[in-house]
Design an enzyme around this catalytic site. Structure first.
Site, PDB file in Angstrom:
ATOM      1  N   TYR A  64     -70.797  29.409  89.365  1.00 10.81           N
ATOM      2  CA  TYR A  64     -70.384  29.788  90.716  1.00 10.81           C
ATOM      3  C   TYR A  64     -70.813  31.225  90.976  1.00 10.81           C
ATOM      4  CZ  TYR A  64     -67.050  30.530  94.622  1.00 10.81           C
ATOM      5  OH  TYR A  64     -66.451  30.827  95.822  1.00 10.81           O
ATOM      6  N   LYS A  98     -73.384  26.915  92.294  1.00 12.70           N
ATOM      7  CA  LYS A  98     -72.836  27.013  93.641  1.00 12.70           C
ATOM      8  C   LYS A  98     -73.291  28.355  94.192  1.00 12.70           C
ATOM      9  CE  LYS A  98     -68.556  27.409  96.306  1.00 12.70           C
ATOM     10  NZ  LYS A  98     -67.056  27.427  96.277  1.00 12.70           N
ATOM     11  N   ILE A 155     -70.592  22.494  98.219  1.00 15.16           N
ATOM     12  CA  ILE A 155     -69.165  22.660  97.914  1.00 15.16           C
ATOM     13  C   ILE A 155     -68.552  23.311  99.141  1.00 15.16           C
ATOM     14  CG2 ILE A 155     -67.455  23.723  96.408  1.00 15.16           C
ATOM     15  CD1 ILE A 155     -69.412  23.452  94.110  1.00 15.16           C
TER      16      ILE A 155
END
Length: 292
Positions: free
Chosen positions: A134, A162, A202
């Protein structure tokens, strides 16, 4: 073929008016999202207010989401924690609970050296569960640059990123310099991301508008710009709230407007001003009215 394709919803956590986790409502919300076409569920992330959980709450939230998904869609658990040891423990817990993957930040408490970032992900990698790294340099001290991601991608279980910088050029650079799949992390690149090669998203606003989110992302993946553009422009004012520090209050209010209430936010997050909510309502009505 990407492992985590499509629209994964970064779940809000429903609370009662006394700030207790409403597990029944969480189960209902997960079921509603799956029935409305989302491709995956992401509990215990920033939008889910993970930093306010006790260990027992966090574990039960993970269990509840896995149970609600019931194998219909993958569950990817947010595992951010103050130490590498704690993060590893959440990856292990997620694996044992039946999650298909995890979303993992780099060290969050200070600005780490590159070798510390690599060692952190190496420890997570050893658990044996697929990892989406992330990258959120807006809110955390580390920027997982394409160069650094190319080093992390050498770990077997790090399969994607992400990407939350808000810079669409990053998608190109990551795909060019690594073998990772890219999942867009900011809602206001929900069309540009798939057009440029992101295979997942996401998402935040699809907590309230799952059908619209899935339709938009699918149009982007199919390259149908003309069909997507009017829808996207009407959704975009709403999508901007996802990249704002008040994203949790904003998205929970959108859910209330959508007839899917999730309760208050836990302090230190407090209710927003009436004017702020009025602006969200106006943007929501534009999005829903244009796409109805």
């Amino acid at each position: 073929m990407a492992r985590f394709e499509g629209v994964y919803v970064a779940l809000v956590t429903p609370f009662t008016e006394t700030y207790e986790v409403d597990y029944k409502r969480l189960h209902e919300l997960c079921n509603w999202l799956v029935e409305n076409g989302v491709h995956g569920l992401v509990p215990s992330g920033s939008l889910g207010e993970y930093a306010t959980f006790t260990r027992e709450e966090r574990a039960k939230i993970i269990d509840t989401v896995v149970e609600a998904a019931a194998g219909r869609v993958p569950v990817m658990v947010g595992t951010a924690a103050p130490s590498t040891k704690q993060a590893v423990e959440w990856v292990e817990y997620s694996k044992d609970a039946g999650a298909e993957g995890v979303m993992a930040l780099p060290p969050i408490n200070y600005n780490p050296l590159e070798n510390e970032v690599i060692a952190h992900y190496e420890a997570l990698n050893r658990v044996g569960l697929p990892i989406i790294a992330y990258n959120n340099p807006r809110d955390y001290p580390t920027d997982l640059t394409p160069d650094l991601l190319s080093k992390l991608s050498k770990f077997k279980n790090i399969v994607g990123v992400k990407e939350f910088t808000g810079d669409i050029r990053r998608v190109h650079d990551i795909l060019d310099q690594t073998n990772l799949e890219v999942m867009i992390g900011v809602d206001d690149l929900a069309l540009e991301g798939p057009l440029m090669g992101a295979t997942g998203w996401i998402s935040g606003v699809p907590n309230a508008l799952p059908k619209e989110g899935v339709e938009l992302f699918n149009l982007g993946r199919e390259g149908k710009v003309k069909e997507a553009m009017e829808m996207y422009r009407n959704l975009l004012p709403l999508m901007h709230y996802d990249a704002n520090p008040q994203l949790v209050q904003s998205i929970k209010y959108m859910m209330e407007l959508a007839g899917q209430p999730a309760g208050p936010t836990r302090p230190p997050r407090l209710p927003l001003s009436d004017n702020y909510y009025a602006k969200i309502k106006k943007d929501y009505e534009r999005a829903v009215g244009a796409n109805s």
